[in-house]
Design a protein around this motif. Structure first.
Motif, mmCIF file in Angstrom:
data_model
loop_
_atom_site.group_PDB
_atom_site.id
_atom_site.type_symbol
_atom_site.label_atom_id
_atom_site.label_comp_id
_atom_site.label_asym_id
_atom_site.label_seq_id
_atom_site.Cartn_x
_atom_site.Cartn_y
_atom_site.Cartn_z
ATOM 1 N N THR A 68 0.851 -1.185 0.000
ATOM 2 C CA THR A 68 0.000 0.000 0.000
ATOM 3 C C THR A 68 0.889 1.238 0.000
ATOM 4 O OG1 THR A 68 -0.160 -0.131 2.419
ATOM 5 C CG2 THR A 68 -1.981 -1.051 1.141
ATOM 6 N N ALA A 69 0.489 2.229 -0.776
ATOM 7 C CA ALA A 69 1.226 3.489 -0.863
ATOM 8 C C ALA A 69 0.560 4.522 0.038
ATOM 9 C CB ALA A 69 1.260 3.985 -2.303
ATOM 10 N N HIS A 70 1.389 5.328 0.695
ATOM 11 C CA HIS A 70 0.877 6.316 1.647
ATOM 12 C C HIS A 70 1.510 7.667 1.365
ATOM 13 C CE1 HIS A 70 -0.923 3.143 4.202
ATOM 14 N NE2 HIS A 70 0.070 2.423 3.713
ATOM 15 N N PRO A 71 0.700 8.673 0.995
ATOM 16 C CA PRO A 71 1.250 10.002 0.692
ATOM 17 C C PRO A 71 2.034 10.571 1.873
ATOM 18 C CG PRO A 71 -1.023 9.852 -0.034
ATOM 19 C CD PRO A 71 -0.752 8.615 0.793
ATOM 20 N N LEU A 72 3.220 11.126 1.564
ATOM 21 C CA LEU A 72 4.072 11.718 2.588
ATOM 22 C C LEU A 72 4.210 13.219 2.433
ATOM 23 C CD1 LEU A 72 7.146 9.309 2.959
ATOM 24 C CD2 LEU A 72 5.255 9.648 4.563
ATOM 25 N N ALA A 73 4.312 13.683 1.196
ATOM 26 C CA ALA A 73 4.609 15.095 0.982
ATOM 27 C C ALA A 73 4.164 15.526 -0.413
ATOM 28 C CB ALA A 73 6.115 15.351 1.151
ATOM 29 N N ALA A 74 4.137 16.834 -0.622
ATOM 30 C CA ALA A 74 3.760 17.396 -1.913
ATOM 31 C C ALA A 74 4.953 18.089 -2.557
ATOM 32 C CB ALA A 74 2.607 18.379 -1.740
ATOM 33 N N LYS A 75 6.145 17.501 -2.396
ATOM 34 C CA LYS A 75 7.369 18.094 -2.941
ATOM 35 C C LYS A 75 7.401 17.933 -4.455
ATOM 36 C CE LYS A 75 12.410 18.014 -2.466
ATOM 37 N NZ LYS A 75 12.724 17.775 -3.895
ATOM 38 N N VAL A 76 7.185 19.040 -5.164
ATOM 39 C CA VAL A 76 7.172 19.029 -6.616
ATOM 40 C C VAL A 76 8.603 19.084 -7.136
ATOM 41 C CG1 VAL A 76 6.305 20.166 -8.688
ATOM 42 C CG2 VAL A 76 4.963 20.225 -6.575
ATOM 43 N N PRO A 77 9.005 18.189 -8.034
ATOM 44 C CA PRO A 77 10.370 18.239 -8.573
ATOM 45 C C PRO A 77 10.681 19.577 -9.207
ATOM 46 C CG PRO A 77 9.290 16.179 -9.160
ATOM 47 C CD PRO A 77 8.235 17.052 -8.560
ATOM 48 N N ALA A 78 11.932 19.998 -9.147
ATOM 49 C CA ALA A 78 12.332 21.312 -9.650
ATOM 50 C C ALA A 78 12.082 21.465 -11.141
ATOM 51 C CB ALA A 78 13.807 21.552 -9.342
ATOM 52 N N TYR A 79 12.088 20.379 -11.897
ATOM 53 C CA TYR A 79 11.909 20.482 -13.342
ATOM 54 C C TYR A 79 10.439 20.620 -13.752
ATOM 55 C CZ TYR A 79 10.631 15.485 -13.287
ATOM 56 O OH TYR A 79 10.029 14.285 -13.032
ATOM 57 N N VAL A 80 9.538 20.473 -12.784
ATOM 58 C CA VAL A 80 8.104 20.557 -13.072
ATOM 59 C C VAL A 80 7.661 22.018 -13.009
ATOM 60 C CG1 VAL A 80 5.806 19.855 -12.309
ATOM 61 C CG2 VAL A 80 7.720 18.243 -12.190
ATOM 62 N N PRO A 81 6.862 22.505 -13.974
ATOM 63 C CA PRO A 81 6.407 23.897 -13.965
ATOM 64 C C PRO A 81 5.734 24.274 -12.645
ATOM 65 C CG PRO A 81 5.851 22.854 -16.050
ATOM 66 C CD PRO A 81 6.374 21.762 -15.149
ATOM 67 N N ALA A 82 5.955 25.513 -12.227
ATOM 68 C CA ALA A 82 5.441 25.975 -10.934
ATOM 69 C C ALA A 82 3.923 25.934 -10.872
ATOM 70 C CB ALA A 82 5.937 27.401 -10.667
ATOM 71 N N ARG A 83 3.260 25.987 -12.032
ATOM 72 C CA ARG A 83 1.789 25.999 -12.028
ATOM 73 C C ARG A 83 1.191 24.652 -11.619
ATOM 74 N NH1 ARG A 83 3.377 25.796 -17.357
ATOM 75 N NH2 ARG A 83 2.689 23.971 -18.571
ATOM 76 N N ALA A 147 16.441 27.945 5.939
ATOM 77 C CA ALA A 147 15.922 29.282 6.197
ATOM 78 C C ALA A 147 14.693 29.577 5.342
ATOM 79 C CB ALA A 147 17.009 30.321 5.919
ATOM 80 N N ALA A 148 14.580 28.863 4.219
ATOM 81 C CA ALA A 148 13.452 29.088 3.319
ATOM 82 C C ALA A 148 12.375 28.023 3.469
ATOM 83 C CB ALA A 148 13.952 29.120 1.878
ATOM 84 N N GLY A 149 12.379 27.328 4.591
ATOM 85 C CA GLY A 149 11.376 26.304 4.829
ATOM 86 C C GLY A 149 11.718 24.961 4.236
ATOM 87 N N TRP A 150 13.022 24.696 4.082
ATOM 88 C CA TRP A 150 13.488 23.462 3.441
ATOM 89 C C TRP A 150 12.950 22.202 4.102
ATOM 90 C CZ3 TRP A 150 17.288 20.460 6.203
ATOM 91 C CH2 TRP A 150 17.709 19.325 5.521
ATOM 92 N N THR A 151 12.909 22.164 5.439
ATOM 93 C CA THR A 151 12.498 20.929 6.107
ATOM 94 C C THR A 151 11.039 20.600 5.839
ATOM 95 O OG1 THR A 151 12.026 22.171 8.137
ATOM 96 C CG2 THR A 151 14.190 21.147 7.956
ATOM 97 N N ALA A 152 10.256 21.571 5.412
ATOM 98 C CA ALA A 152 8.850 21.290 5.134
ATOM 99 C C ALA A 152 8.662 20.658 3.762
ATOM 100 C CB ALA A 152 8.030 22.577 5.229
ATOM 101 N N THR A 153 9.630 20.827 2.853
ATOM 102 C CA THR A 153 9.438 20.350 1.493
ATOM 103 C C THR A 153 10.586 19.488 0.989
ATOM 104 O OG1 THR A 153 10.440 22.381 0.632
ATOM 105 C CG2 THR A 153 8.044 22.347 0.839
ATOM 106 N N GLY A 154 11.651 19.348 1.774
ATOM 107 C CA GLY A 154 12.798 18.595 1.304
ATOM 108 C C GLY A 154 13.010 17.324 2.080
ATOM 109 N N HIS A 155 14.039 17.292 2.919
ATOM 110 C CA HIS A 155 14.367 16.104 3.695
ATOM 111 C C HIS A 155 14.540 16.497 5.156
ATOM 112 C CE1 HIS A 155 15.066 13.708 0.066
ATOM 113 N NE2 HIS A 155 15.675 14.765 -0.419
#
Length: 214
Positions: A68-83, A147-155
């Motif tokens: 079973t897969a369980h969502p962890l985060a909404a970290k969008v890859p850098a190559y994906v358009p911001a929209r 400083a830019a909120g990295w822990t919320a969207t990175g590792h």
């Protein structure tokens, strides 16, 4: 094949498998969507089956393993358009259960923030493979991100009062292993104080090629 996210260094290996027959790839809807051009190119070599990893009830692998897969985060890859929707389930953990033995393996290599849901997953597992990318937030190249909120969207860092090691301490009695280590991570050095720190809490770092029997 089970994709945990769409990061370039996590999906780049798909190209090396082009032409392989009979492959089935599980991924979340946003990951499958952003990889549509890649999928089209790979299908010109040999058609693969792409399935939704978040399907109700999970899915069964050869040998009777239920995943079973369980969502962890909404970290969008850098190559994906911001929209692109940032609240979609881009990152998932996988819970693998052997119905014969009843034992469970949890694999979560990209954890941006600890959550009650992740606590529940750890509590239900016999073995936890967890994101250990950075030992602390001051690691090379991460201070500005923090400083830019990295822990919320990175590792999430391993150490510190809000780190993953403190969270793992709530789950004794389970085998706990750090994976996905950055090449600057002191945990890679068996003789480092960092390795001693996690060993004191019976958390492991294993060599490449290790196998797990569920």
């Amino acid at each position: 094949m089970l994709l945990t996210d769409a990061e370039a260094d996590h999906v780049g290996g798909l190209a090396a498998l082009r032409g392989s027959t009979g492959l089935k790839v599980y991924a979340t809807p946003p990951v499958r969507a952003v990889l549509a051009p890649v999928r089209a190119g790979l299908d010109r070599y040999a058609p693969w089956e792409w399935a939704d990893s978040l399907a109700d009830g999970g899915f069964v692998l050869a040998g009777g393993l239920v995943v079973t897969a369980h969502p962890l985060a909404a970290k969008v890859p850098a190559y994906v358009p911001a929209r692109t929707a940032a609240d979609a389930p881009w990152v998932t953990a996988y819970r693998v259960e052997d119905l014969v033995t009843g034992r469970v393996l949890l694999y979560a290599p990209c954890v941006g923030a600890w959550s009650p849901a992740l606590d529940d997953l750890c509590a239900s597992a016999d073995c936890v493979l967890l994101d250990g990318t950075h030992f602390d937030a001051s690691a090379t190249g991460t201070a500005a991100r923090a400083a830019a909120g990295w822990t919320a969207t990175g590792h999430l860092p391993v150490s510190g009062p809000g780190g993953s090691l403190a969270a793992l301490a709530r789950h004794p009695g389970r085998r706990r292993v750090y994976t996905h280590l950055d090449d600057t991570n002191p945990l890679l050095d068996p003789d480092s104080p960092a390795r001693a720190q996690i060993a004191a809490q019976q958390v492991e770092v294993l060599p490449d090629g290790s196998e797990f029997v569920v």
